[in-house]
Design an enzyme around this catalytic site. Structure first.
Site, PDB file in Angstrom:
ATOM      1  NE  ARG A   1      -3.547  -2.215   2.797  1.00  0.00           N
ATOM      2  CZ  ARG A   1      -3.185  -3.397   3.323  1.00  0.00           C
ATOM      3  NH1 ARG A   1      -1.938  -3.570   3.755  1.00  0.00           N
ATOM      4  NH2 ARG A   1      -4.054  -4.373   3.421  1.00  0.00           N
TER       5      ARG A   1
ATOM      6  CE  LYS B   1      -7.446  -1.771   5.557  1.00  0.00           C
ATOM      7  NZ  LYS B   1      -8.076  -1.721   4.230  1.00  0.00           N
TER       8      LYS B   1
ATOM      9  CG  HIS C   1      -5.659   1.679  -3.566  1.00  0.00           C
ATOM     10  ND1 HIS C   1      -4.950   1.214  -2.475  1.00  0.00           N
ATOM     11  CD2 HIS C   1      -6.704   0.826  -3.732  1.00  0.00           C
ATOM     12  CE1 HIS C   1      -5.536   0.127  -2.002  1.00  0.00           C
ATOM     13  NE2 HIS C   1      -6.605  -0.125  -2.741  1.00  0.00           N
TER      14      HIS C   1
ATOM     15  NE  ARG D   1      -2.968  -3.767  -1.109  1.00  0.00           N
ATOM     16  CZ  ARG D   1      -2.263  -4.625  -0.389  1.00  0.00           C
ATOM     17  NH1 ARG D   1      -0.951  -4.718  -0.566  1.00  0.00           N
ATOM     18  NH2 ARG D   1      -2.850  -5.399   0.512  1.00  0.00           N
TER      19      ARG D   1
ATOM     20  CG  HIS E   1      -5.266  -9.670   0.936  1.00  0.00           C
ATOM     21  ND1 HIS E   1      -5.545  -9.590  -0.410  1.00  0.00           N
ATOM     22  CD2 HIS E   1      -5.190  -8.378   1.363  1.00  0.00           C
ATOM     23  CE1 HIS E   1      -5.647  -8.328  -0.777  1.00  0.00           C
ATOM     24  NE2 HIS E   1      -5.436  -7.573   0.282  1.00  0.00           N
TER      25      HIS E   1
ATOM     26  CE1 TYR F   1      -5.894  -3.994  -3.078  1.00  0.00           C
ATOM     27  CE2 TYR F   1      -7.337  -5.339  -1.723  1.00  0.00           C
ATOM     28  CZ  TYR F   1      -6.600  -4.205  -1.897  1.00  0.00           C
ATOM     29  OH  TYR F   1      -6.549  -3.255  -0.897  1.00  0.00           O
TER      30      TYR F   1
END
Length: 377
Positions: A218, A241, A327, A330, A352, A361
């Site tokens: 990110r 995150k 973004h 990614r 993830h 994604y």
């Protein structure tokens, strides 16, 4: 046990819990807590209130004026939002960005057109009308605020401010959000990168784009990345995150190679080392505003400056879509690595915990052709 003292003749028809002092001032005493509430000198008015409250104490219905004083004042939705926010901040360790984001959502509820109402008087129609109006302009925000409002009223249920099962948000539907932002294709990426390379002093953005694509992290993690994280043949990343103390920690091999652009992670990191002395992988190479050579580039600058060169690249925009953003690099990275090494590899690289998140994604939203491959015989 001694019998209760008989009432004076003039007070035999008075409601229970109503009293008068020697100066004619009337007051109510809560039979359970002993707490008292002044009622003035108007007997008719005081008696009516006390009779109503006596009934309410038995079945929790009736006169709100005195009852609200017993309940320590009106609990409006706005006031409950204040208390909810304070409790949220104190509960567990939370990151500043998370508190800020949730704070915006709580503030939206606090400023709802019905926020001055007592919380128990807010209706499902109030909620539904408000959310529907918000969704017309800001569907994503409306969806997030809907979730937050449900939690706010759920906590009010738990504290007894509204009856159990009477959460006015519960029957309403969360707004359906259709993501309109364009996915970035590899051609889009290369087109923007070409424009960045033509500009002077934009080496940091070139590096940020390539690093984002090759390591799949990110913008927050790219912005804060230090050269000291490169050691023992790996790039060590503790993702920003996630709940404090539970962030995903990755060791990404420097040998990681992305066939689509013919570069390895090591190649990109070496390119990030230049004549400017800096601890930061992505750093300014010249003075820009408050940014000095060697200082880190703020995450918001990644997005804002990228937009400028995206617009210069004049990308073809699919019908009904909004322009791509930084973004989306990614997501492109996830799709390219899935193509090269498989879904599980992409899931691990992005950090993830679920395949479902990675699937979001790797979904190109219809912007890329999917090749039907023949297995070797």
């Amino acid at each position: 046990m001694a019998a209760a003292r008989k009432r004076e003749a003039k007070r035999r028809n008075w409601p229970e819990n109503l009293y008068e002092n020697g100066k004619g001032y009337l007051w109510f005493r809560h039979p359970d807590t002993g707490e008292t509430f002044g009622l003035g000198r108007d007997f008719k008015s005081a008696a009516a209130k006390v009779r109503t409250v006596n009934a309410e104490l038995a079945r929790r219905k009736g006169d709100t004026d005195l009852l609200e004083r017993i309940d320590h004042g009106k609990m409006t939705l706005a006031k409950w939002c204040d208390e909810f926010e304070e409790a949220y901040k104190k509960k567990g360790q939370k990151k500043a960005d998370t508190i800020k984001t949730v704070g915006h959502q709580i503030n939206a509820v606090r400023n709802a057109p019905f926020a001055a109402k007592q919380i128990r008087e807010v209706t499902t129609n109030d909620i539904a009308t408000w959310i529907d109006e918000m969704a017309k302009k800001h569907p994503t925000m409306a969806s997030l605020v809907h979730i937050r409002a449900r939690n706010i009223f759920r906590s009010a249920e738990a504290k007894g401010h509204i009856e159990l099962g009477k959460n006015p948000v519960a029957p309403t539907e969360k707004p359906h959000v259709i993501v309109t932002r364009s996915r970035m294709t590899l051609d889009d990426f290369n087109a923007v990168l070409a424009k960045v390379r033509e500009a002077k002093g934009m080496r940091w953005l070139e590096n940020a784009m390539l690093l984002g694509l090759v390591c799949g992290q990110r913008r927050e993690d790219l912005s804060g990345m230090l050269f000291s994280q490169v050691k023992d043949g790996f790039l060590w990343v503790q993702q920003s995150k996630g709940k404090s103390g539970y962030e995903t920690k990755l060791r990404i091999p420097l040998a990681l190679y992305l066939p689509a652009i013919g570069m390895s992670l090591d190649d990109v990191l070496k390119q990030c080392r230049d004549t400017i002395v800096s601890r930061h992988v992505i750093h300014h190479v010249r003075t820009v505003g408050l940014g000095k050579p060697g200082s880190p580039v703020a995450k918001d600058s990644f997005s804002e400056v990228f937009k400028q060169y995206r617009d210069l690249a004049d990308l073809k925009l699919p019908a009904g879509k909004t322009p791509t953003t930084f973004h989306e690099i990614r997501s492109l990275s996830a799709r390219l690595y899935t193509e090269a090494y498989g879904k599980e590899f992409a899931k691990a690289l992005l950090g993830h915990k679920s395949a479902k998140m990675t699937a979001l994604y790797t979904d190109s939203r219809g912007q890329e052709w999917q090749e039907v491959k023949l297995k070797a015989s």
